[in-house]
Design an enzyme around this catalytic site. Structure first.
Site, short mmCIF file in Angstrom:
data_model
loop_
_atom_site.label_atom_id
_atom_site.label_comp_id
_atom_site.label_asym_id
_atom_site.label_seq_id
_atom_site.Cartn_x
_atom_site.Cartn_y
_atom_site.Cartn_z
N SER A 139 0.96 -1.37 0.07
CA SER A 139 0.12 -0.03 0.09
C SER A 139 0.88 1.36 0.03
O SER A 139 2.06 1.15 0.23
CB SER A 139 -1.10 0.06 1.32
OG SER A 139 -1.65 1.27 1.34
N TYR A 152 -3.84 -1.43 9.72
CA TYR A 152 -3.66 -1.79 7.98
C TYR A 152 -2.17 -1.13 7.73
O TYR A 152 -1.59 -1.93 6.97
CB TYR A 152 -4.79 -0.82 7.38
CG TYR A 152 -4.66 -0.95 5.84
CD1 TYR A 152 -5.05 -2.16 5.30
CD2 TYR A 152 -4.12 -0.08 5.23
CE1 TYR A 152 -5.22 -2.18 3.78
CE2 TYR A 152 -4.09 0.18 4.03
CZ TYR A 152 -4.32 -1.09 3.04
OH TYR A 152 -4.25 -1.25 1.58
#
Length: 252
Positions: A139, A152
């Protein structure tokens, strides 16, 4: 002639979003694809649509037995495995001090442990086929911080670490390992509450230099590059696809 002619690739989280678009593009480029997901109806429908070069298998990436079954299914259907895209992941919005241990562990299980299990289970099969590729979905937040997605972001930093170690360890076995680092991409995962798409677009027009949210097809194109011979001298690297967000926030 396709960029992936003759190759067999396992894609996790393949029933929708980025994984779906990766599956569609890979099949269009000549690959045979094993679609793994826990969204059975969507995954089976996609495999049926893609035809004889696609198979669906239920794959909860946190379960070792599911990975073993997925490898067996790929071998039975296609005879080999040449590549893996560790795409499956979950996102939860919460500040760290409000995140329960249960929620934190769940995100780690799917995003981090799932990626580890994929590498550990599938890499020997890729090596046995003569080498190939692993693409891990990290990410934008693997390279920076972002309020509200601490658990996350932590797992995506871990995915990037796994990518670099795997690249070093597996190079001698003919396996290249790289990481996708998407920013804001228009998928069900990034907008789980179904916020008005125009409102989301308006937000990113204010902060992303390119002035828009990304499309899952664009991430799929980068995954294709990292899976094909076009990236034959590339391994152990994060590839940011974020419209310039990491470079700096656009305020006007």
């Amino acid at each position: 002639m396709g960029k992936l002619d003759g190759r067999v690739v396992v894609i996790t989280g393949a029933a929708r979003g980025q994984g779906e678009q990766e599956a569609r593009l890979f099949v269009a480029e000549g690959a045979r694809v094993l679609l793994g997901d826990v969204l059975d109806d969507q995954g089976e429908a996609l495999a049926k649509e893609l035809g004889e070069n696609a198979r669906y298998v239920r794959l909860d990436v946190t379960r070792e037995e599911d990975w073993t079954a997925a490898v067996a299914a790929a071998q039975e259907a296609f005879g080999r495995i040449d590549g893996l895209v560790n795409n499956a992941g979950i996102l939860r919005f919460n500040e760290l001090v409000s995140t329960s241990l249960e929620e934190f562990r769940r995100i780690v299980d799917v995003n981090q442990t799932g990626c580890f299990l994929g590498i550990r289970t599938v890499a020997p099969e890729i090596a046995a086929a003569g080498g190939g590729t692993i693409v891990n979905t990290a990410s934008y937040t693997a390279l920076t911080g972002m309020a509200g997605v601490g658990a996350y972001a932590a797992t995506k930093h871990a995915v990037l670490g796994l990518t670099r170690v795997a690249a070093v360890e597996l190079a001698a076995r003919g396996i290249r390992v790289n990481a996708l680092c998407p920013g804001a991409i228009d998928t069900p995962m990034s907008n789980p509450d179904g916020v008005d798409p125009e409102a989301v677009a308006g937000l990113y027009r204010k902060v992303v230099p390119l002035g828009r949210v990304g499309r899952p097809e664009e991430v799929a194109a980068l995954a294709l590059f990292l899976t094909s011979d076009d990236s034959s001298y590339v391994t152990g690297q994060p590839f940011v696809i974020d419209g310039g967000w990491l470079a700096g926030v656009a305020l006007f």
